[in-house]
Motif scaffolding. Structure first.
Motif, PDB file in Angstrom:
ATOM      1  N   PRO A  84       0.835  -1.202   0.000  1.00 59.51           N
ATOM      2  CA  PRO A  84       0.000   0.000   0.000  1.00 59.51           C
ATOM      3  C   PRO A  84       0.872   1.254   0.000  1.00 59.51           C
ATOM      4  CG  PRO A  84      -0.018  -1.025   2.159  1.00 59.51           C
ATOM      5  CD  PRO A  84       0.741  -1.941   1.254  1.00 59.51           C
ATOM      6  N   SER A  85       0.310   2.367  -0.419  1.00 61.26           N
ATOM      7  CA  SER A  85       1.047   3.631  -0.466  1.00 61.26           C
ATOM      8  C   SER A  85       1.660   3.962   0.885  1.00 61.26           C
ATOM      9  CB  SER A  85       0.121   4.766  -0.884  1.00 61.26           C
ATOM     10  OG  SER A  85      -0.303   4.562  -2.212  1.00 61.26           O
ATOM     11  N   GLY A  86       2.841   4.577   0.833  1.00 65.63           N
ATOM     12  CA  GLY A  86       3.525   4.998   2.049  1.00 65.63           C
ATOM     13  C   GLY A  86       4.910   4.410   2.161  1.00 65.63           C
ATOM     14  N   LYS A  87       5.561   4.671   3.295  1.00 63.19           N
ATOM     15  CA  LYS A  87       6.924   4.170   3.548  1.00 63.19           C
ATOM     16  C   LYS A  87       6.860   2.758   4.109  1.00 63.19           C
ATOM     17  CE  LYS A  87       9.032   8.611   4.275  1.00 63.19           C
ATOM     18  NZ  LYS A  87      10.313   8.883   3.719  1.00 63.19           N
ATOM     19  N   HIS A  88       7.800   1.940   3.644  1.00 60.89           N
ATOM     20  CA  HIS A  88       7.918   0.556   4.103  1.00 60.89           C
ATOM     21  C   HIS A  88       9.396   0.230   4.264  1.00 60.89           C
ATOM     22  CE1 HIS A  88       3.695  -0.290   3.318  1.00 60.89           C
ATOM     23  NE2 HIS A  88       3.839   0.439   2.231  1.00 60.89           N
ATOM     24  N   THR A  89       9.704  -0.666   5.185  1.00 58.97           N
ATOM     25  CA  THR A  89      11.075  -1.109   5.400  1.00 58.97           C
ATOM     26  C   THR A  89      11.218  -2.542   4.910  1.00 58.97           C
ATOM     27  OG1 THR A  89      11.276   0.305   7.340  1.00 58.97           O
ATOM     28  CG2 THR A  89      12.883  -1.474   7.123  1.00 58.97           C
ATOM     29  N   LEU A  90      12.173  -2.757   3.998  1.00 55.96           N
ATOM     30  CA  LEU A  90      12.545  -4.099   3.549  1.00 55.96           C
ATOM     31  C   LEU A  90      13.822  -4.474   4.279  1.00 55.96           C
ATOM     32  CD1 LEU A  90      12.317  -3.761  -0.352  1.00 55.96           C
ATOM     33  CD2 LEU A  90      10.547  -4.546   1.214  1.00 55.96           C
ATOM     34  N   SER A  91      13.912  -5.711   4.739  1.00 50.50           N
ATOM     35  CA  SER A  91      15.159  -6.164   5.356  1.00 50.50           C
ATOM     36  C   SER A  91      15.384  -7.628   5.025  1.00 50.50           C
ATOM     37  CB  SER A  91      15.145  -5.941   6.872  1.00 50.50           C
ATOM     38  OG  SER A  91      14.171  -6.730   7.481  1.00 50.50           O
ATOM     39  N   VAL A  92      16.661  -8.033   5.045  1.00 47.38           N
ATOM     40  CA  VAL A  92      17.035  -9.420   4.761  1.00 47.38           C
ATOM     41  C   VAL A  92      18.059  -9.909   5.774  1.00 47.38           C
ATOM     42  CG1 VAL A  92      16.576  -9.405   2.268  1.00 47.38           C
ATOM     43  CG2 VAL A  92      18.807  -8.679   3.108  1.00 47.38           C
ATOM     44  N   PHE A  94      19.763 -14.216   6.846  1.00 45.66           N
ATOM     45  CA  PHE A  94      19.594 -15.660   6.703  1.00 45.66           C
ATOM     46  C   PHE A  94      18.742 -16.209   7.834  1.00 45.66           C
ATOM     47  CE2 PHE A  94      23.552 -15.558   4.097  1.00 45.66           C
ATOM     48  CZ  PHE A  94      23.007 -16.141   2.964  1.00 45.66           C
ATOM     49  N   LYS A  95      17.889 -17.158   7.508  1.00 40.37           N
ATOM     50  CA  LYS A  95      17.015 -17.788   8.503  1.00 40.37           C
ATOM     51  C   LYS A  95      17.836 -18.445   9.615  1.00 40.37           C
ATOM     52  CE  LYS A  95      12.696 -20.163   8.808  1.00 40.37           C
ATOM     53  NZ  LYS A  95      11.895 -19.005   9.113  1.00 40.37           N
ATOM     54  N   CYS A  96      18.993 -18.996   9.284  1.00 40.47           N
ATOM     55  CA  CYS A  96      19.812 -19.704  10.276  1.00 40.47           C
ATOM     56  C   CYS A  96      20.936 -18.818  10.841  1.00 40.47           C
ATOM     57  CB  CYS A  96      20.402 -20.963   9.659  1.00 40.47           C
ATOM     58  SG  CYS A  96      21.444 -20.645   8.223  1.00 40.47           S
ATOM     59  N   ALA A  97      20.870 -17.516  10.644  1.00 42.83           N
ATOM     60  CA  ALA A  97      21.928 -16.620  11.122  1.00 42.83           C
ATOM     61  C   ALA A  97      22.056 -16.689  12.643  1.00 42.83           C
ATOM     62  CB  ALA A  97      21.634 -15.186  10.695  1.00 42.83           C
ATOM     63  N   LEU A  98      23.277 -16.600  13.112  1.00 44.05           N
ATOM     64  CA  LEU A  98      23.536 -16.640  14.551  1.00 44.05           C
ATOM     65  C   LEU A  98      23.466 -15.250  15.184  1.00 44.05           C
ATOM     66  CD1 LEU A  98      26.523 -19.161  14.526  1.00 44.05           C
ATOM     67  CD2 LEU A  98      24.104 -19.620  14.990  1.00 44.05           C
ATOM     68  N   THR A  99      23.461 -14.222  14.358  1.00 49.17           N
ATOM     69  CA  THR A  99      23.390 -12.849  14.871  1.00 49.17           C
ATOM     70  C   THR A  99      22.084 -12.203  14.412  1.00 49.17           C
ATOM     71  OG1 THR A  99      24.373 -11.805  12.937  1.00 49.17           O
ATOM     72  CG2 THR A  99      25.900 -12.636  14.627  1.00 49.17           C
ATOM     73  N   GLU A 100      21.790 -11.050  14.943  1.00 46.54           N
ATOM     74  CA  GLU A 100      20.603 -10.301  14.535  1.00 46.54           C
ATOM     75  C   GLU A 100      20.912  -9.324  13.401  1.00 46.54           C
ATOM     76  OE1 GLU A 100      17.345 -10.646  15.465  1.00 46.54           O
ATOM     77  OE2 GLU A 100      18.115 -12.447  16.442  1.00 46.54           O
ATOM     78  N   TRP A 101      22.132  -9.363  12.876  1.00 49.01           N
ATOM     79  CA  TRP A 101      22.509  -8.456  11.799  1.00 49.01           C
ATOM     80  C   TRP A 101      21.582  -8.650  10.619  1.00 49.01           C
ATOM     81  CZ3 TRP A 101      28.380  -9.870  11.784  1.00 49.01           C
ATOM     82  CH2 TRP A 101      28.971  -9.361  12.932  1.00 49.01           C
ATOM     83  N   ARG A 102      21.272  -7.551   9.935  1.00 51.80           N
ATOM     84  CA  ARG A 102      20.448  -7.584   8.743  1.00 51.80           C
ATOM     85  C   ARG A 102      20.750  -6.346   7.918  1.00 51.80           C
ATOM     86  NH1 ARG A 102      15.113  -8.565  10.556  1.00 51.80           N
ATOM     87  NH2 ARG A 102      16.047  -9.208  12.485  1.00 51.80           N
ATOM     88  N   LYS A 103      20.264  -6.326   6.711  1.00 44.35           N
ATOM     89  CA  LYS A 103      20.352  -5.139   5.866  1.00 44.35           C
ATOM     90  C   LYS A 103      18.929  -4.641   5.648  1.00 44.35           C
ATOM     91  CE  LYS A 103      21.743  -2.023   2.982  1.00 44.35           C
ATOM     92  NZ  LYS A 103      22.350  -0.811   3.466  1.00 44.35           N
ATOM     93  N   SER A 104      18.722  -3.356   5.853  1.00 49.82           N
ATOM     94  CA  SER A 104      17.396  -2.771   5.676  1.00 49.82           C
ATOM     95  C   SER A 104      17.467  -1.567   4.758  1.00 49.82           C
ATOM     96  CB  SER A 104      16.828  -2.319   7.030  1.00 49.82           C
ATOM     97  OG  SER A 104      16.683  -3.405   7.902  1.00 49.82           O
ATOM     98  N   VAL A 105      16.402  -1.378   3.991  1.00 50.70           N
ATOM     99  CA  VAL A 105      16.231  -0.180   3.181  1.00 50.70           C
ATOM    100  C   VAL A 105      14.792   0.298   3.358  1.00 50.70           C
ATOM    101  CG1 VAL A 105      17.967  -0.781   1.447  1.00 50.70           C
ATOM    102  CG2 VAL A 105      15.598  -1.430   1.084  1.00 50.70           C
ATOM    103  N   VAL A 106      14.618   1.607   3.264  1.00 49.61           N
ATOM    104  CA  VAL A 106      13.278   2.187   3.345  1.00 49.61           C
ATOM    105  C   VAL A 106      12.869   2.587   1.940  1.00 49.61           C
ATOM    106  CG1 VAL A 106      11.887   4.062   4.297  1.00 49.61           C
ATOM    107  CG2 VAL A 106      13.643   2.982   5.707  1.00 49.61           C
ATOM    108  N   LEU A 107      11.657   2.215   1.556  1.00 51.52           N
ATOM    109  CA  LEU A 107      11.157   2.580   0.242  1.00 51.52           C
ATOM    110  C   LEU A 107       9.846   3.345   0.378  1.00 51.52           C
ATOM    111  CD1 LEU A 107       8.544   0.739  -0.915  1.00 51.52           C
ATOM    112  CD2 LEU A 107      10.275  -1.009  -0.850  1.00 51.52           C
ATOM    113  N   GLU A 108       9.543   4.104  -0.637  1.00 50.92           N
ATOM    114  CA  GLU A 108       8.283   4.847  -0.711  1.00 50.92           C
ATOM    115  C   GLU A 108       7.423   4.171  -1.778  1.00 50.92           C
ATOM    116  OE1 GLU A 108       5.429   7.630   0.204  1.00 50.92           O
ATOM    117  OE2 GLU A 108       7.404   7.633   1.136  1.00 50.92           O
ATOM    118  N   ALA A 109       6.338   3.520  -1.354  1.00 50.54           N
ATOM    119  CA  ALA A 109       5.392   2.913  -2.289  1.00 50.54           C
ATOM    120  C   ALA A 109       4.509   4.031  -2.833  1.00 50.54           C
ATOM    121  CB  ALA A 109       4.558   1.844  -1.579  1.00 50.54           C
TER     122      ALA A 109
END
Length: 132
Positions: A84-92, A94-109
């Motif tokens: 839906p319209s508005g700002k959203h955060t995408l992040s990735v 690994f499912k089996c990752a041992l840390t909480e590290w991730r990569k995130s980007v904010v997009l405008e729908a």
């Protein structure tokens, strides 16, 4: 000996390069992957690469939208999102990752089709960027 190493490396790389570009079958939240009127289509593609390939089918790169797990991506797979319209955060991460590290980007729908590419670096870092 050196010839064998070069041949083996070439075969491994050829095997990675031959994997077809295809939609993921691992969808955790189908409501975000169903086309809706007025929604912005966003495609997220996981690049084919050597790093991360040894983790196998049980450890996909998990895509989240606004903290909701949406899909698991193996190498050279994609998922289409309808947001839906508005700002959203995408992040990735690994499912089996041992840390909480991730990569995130904010997009405008905003109704305009968008594409993002994601991968992991040689040192295990996550990457994601807009390609269209």
């Amino acid at each position: 000996m050196m010839k064998n190493i070069i041949l083996l490396s070439a075969l491994v790389l050829a095997g990675c390069a031959s994997k077809p570009y295809e939609p993921t079958k691992t969808v955790y939240e189908p409501s975000i992957t169903i086309q809706k009127n007025g929604a912005t289509q966003v495609r997220v593609h996981r690049a084919k690469q050597v790093s991360g390939s040894a983790l196998g089918e049980s450890c996909p790169l998990v895509l989240r939208v606004d903290d909701i797990e949406v899909a698991g991506l193996q190498q050279n797979q994609y998922v289409d999102l309808y947001l839906p319209s508005g700002k959203h955060t995408l992040s990735v991460r690994f499912k089996c990752a041992l840390t909480e590290w991730r990569k995130s980007v904010v997009l405008e729908a905003n109704g305009t089709y968008q594409e993002y590419e994601t991968e992991t670096g040689a040192a295990g870092q996550y990457r994601m960027w807009q390609t269209r």
